[in-house]
Enzyme design. Structure first.
Site, PDB file in Angstrom:
ATOM      1  N   HIS A 207      37.474  47.968  41.189  1.00  0.00           N
ATOM      2  CA  HIS A 207      38.118  47.122  40.165  1.00  0.00           C
ATOM      3  C   HIS A 207      39.317  46.462  40.840  1.00  0.00           C
ATOM      4  O   HIS A 207      40.327  47.107  41.085  1.00  0.00           O
ATOM      5  CB  HIS A 207      38.531  48.056  39.019  1.00  0.00           C
ATOM      6  CG  HIS A 207      39.211  47.405  37.865  1.00  0.00           C
ATOM      7  ND1 HIS A 207      38.591  47.244  36.634  1.00  0.00           N
ATOM      8  CD2 HIS A 207      40.470  46.905  37.697  1.00  0.00           C
ATOM      9  CE1 HIS A 207      39.435  46.684  35.776  1.00  0.00           C
ATOM     10  NE2 HIS A 207      40.583  46.465  36.392  1.00  0.00           N
TER      11      HIS A 207
ATOM     12  N   HIS B 270      42.249  43.532  41.037  1.00  0.00           N
ATOM     13  CA  HIS B 270      43.040  42.461  40.429  1.00  0.00           C
ATOM     14  C   HIS B 270      43.478  41.486  41.513  1.00  0.00           C
ATOM     15  O   HIS B 270      43.605  41.847  42.681  1.00  0.00           O
ATOM     16  CB  HIS B 270      44.235  43.032  39.668  1.00  0.00           C
ATOM     17  CG  HIS B 270      43.860  43.520  38.303  1.00  0.00           C
ATOM     18  ND1 HIS B 270      44.023  42.767  37.169  1.00  0.00           N
ATOM     19  CD2 HIS B 270      43.278  44.672  37.910  1.00  0.00           C
ATOM     20  CE1 HIS B 270      43.576  43.457  36.122  1.00  0.00           C
ATOM     21  NE2 HIS B 270      43.111  44.615  36.538  1.00  0.00           N
TER      22      HIS B 270
ATOM     23  N   CYS C  57      48.515  39.415  32.255  1.00  0.00           N
ATOM     24  CA  CYS C  57      49.061  38.379  31.386  1.00  0.00           C
ATOM     25  C   CYS C  57      48.809  37.010  31.996  1.00  0.00           C
ATOM     26  O   CYS C  57      49.233  36.739  33.103  1.00  0.00           O
ATOM     27  CB  CYS C  57      50.552  38.569  31.168  1.00  0.00           C
ATOM     28  SG  CYS C  57      51.205  37.301  30.084  1.00  0.00           S
TER      29      CYS C  57
ATOM     30  N   ASN D  16      41.643  39.389  36.849  1.00  0.00           N
ATOM     31  CA  ASN D  16      40.573  40.109  37.542  1.00  0.00           C
ATOM     32  C   ASN D  16      39.750  39.114  38.355  1.00  0.00           C
ATOM     33  O   ASN D  16      39.895  37.903  38.222  1.00  0.00           O
ATOM     34  CB  ASN D  16      39.649  40.763  36.509  1.00  0.00           C
ATOM     35  CG  ASN D  16      40.247  41.989  35.865  1.00  0.00           C
ATOM     36  OD1 ASN D  16      40.167  43.080  36.398  1.00  0.00           O
ATOM     37  ND2 ASN D  16      40.871  41.811  34.715  1.00  0.00           N
TER      38      ASN D  16
HETATM   39 ZN    ZN Z   1      42.360  46.084  35.306  1.00  0.00          ZN
END
Ligand code: ZN
Length: 315
Positions: free
Chosen positions: A206, A208, A239, A248
């Site tokens: 995952h 970012h 945000c 993401n």
């Molecule tokens: Zn996340």
């Protein structure tokens, strides 16, 4: 390059992407986006979070979302912060829950307001509640590649939490780069160590994109043998308004790159782009995804889907 033939994408826009947005997105529009994702071939959807409506008002319709998803077309996941969340998720018919613990003490206290030990102590009831109901549990390790408070996060601290999840019956674990502090070398090491120590556990990455290198990190993970990633429609996440933008990886960008590389995701890029553009329309601001703007390589297709011309400005 050593690459997998197939990659599985887990769509997180509805949870990770929407959670910080102030303007409530109506349940019907959330369900419209989920239906569009599933129609495009997405088979894993993190649809919501069963969290206090005061803490995350955007996701206060968690049960209604879960009741409205197209069943049997995909696996629907929800994030849960505690036992109450797990009970609510199970009652709502969630297929799979995600639990989160940070690999740094400071981040765990900031994020969950508990020590890591307190979080681990809370796992037993959550796992028992879910597994007894036939609901799978994914364990997520936040700040697995670096922490904004602590800096480096030792590998041992990350894998100590993975161990706690696996011991309790998690078949999948997420290593999350929560604030975009990973780089391709760190990723290669974490993925390799994970695969060595937990060969029977599915690893999900995952990433970012706070610092613009999430796609490079994905490529490094692929080369180290990872084949499952969290991505977000339109790249939403964190945000979207402020300079600390923390989106993401955009699902269409990842689907585009992988399909150009001959890796199968099972996702129809054209339909996915249409879904991302519909999400942009619903949210009313420009989303960070790139391929949703540029379109596929075929200029006629790009013109038809995205309305972009084939000209360029010289260089
Ligand atoms: Zn996340």
């Amino acid at each position: 390059m050593k690459l997998p033939e197939k990659v599985m994408l887990r769509e997180v826009a509805l949870r990770d992407g929407l959670q910080s947005l102030e303007r409530f997105v109506p349940t019907a529009q959330k369900l419209e986006i989920i239906a569009a994702l599933v129609a495009a071939g997405i088979r894993q959807v993190e649809a919501t979070s069963f969290v206090s409506p005061r803490a995350v008002p955007q996701l206060r319709d968690a049960a209604a979302v879960m009741a409205g998803v197209p069943r049997d077309k995909a696996v629907y996941t929800a994030l849960v912060p505690n036992l109450r969340g797990a009970q609510d998720a199970v009652a709502a018919g969630t297929d799979e829950i995600v639990v989160v613990i940070s690999a740094s003490e400071a981040h765990n206290r900031e994020n969950i307001r508990r020590s890591i030990d307190e979080s681990i102590a809370g796992l037993d009831n959550v796992f028992e509640t879910a597994l007894a109901a036939g609901v799978r549990v994914i364990g997520s390790v936040a700040v697995s590649f670096g922490c904004p408070f602590q800096g480096d996060v030792p590998e041992a601290d990350v894998f100590a939490i993975v161990e706690q999840y696996v011991r309790r019956g998690a078949k999948s674990v997420i290593l999350a780069d929560t604030t975009g502090m990973a780089d391709p070398i760190r990723v290669e090491k974490r993925v390799s160590t994970f695969r060595e120590h937990f060969p029977d556990t599915r690893l999900i990455l995952h990433f970012h994109n706070n610092r613009g290198i999430a796609m490079a990190n994905l490529l490094a993970a692929l080369q180290a043998g990872a084949d499952c990633f969290d991505t977000s429609l339109g790249g939403i996440g964190g945000c979207p308004y402020v300079p600390r933008a923390a989106g993401n990886l955009a699902t269409a960008d990842v689907v585009f790159m992988l399909s150009e590389m001959g890796i199968d995701t099972g996702v129809d890029l054209e339909k996915l782009i249409a879904a991302a553009r519909r999400l942009e329309e619903i949210l009313g601001f420009t989303l960070p995804g790139q391929v949703m703007k540029s379109g596929p390589r075929d200029p006629r297709l790009a013109a038809r889907i995205c309305g972009v011309g084939g000209h360029h400005d010289g260089d």
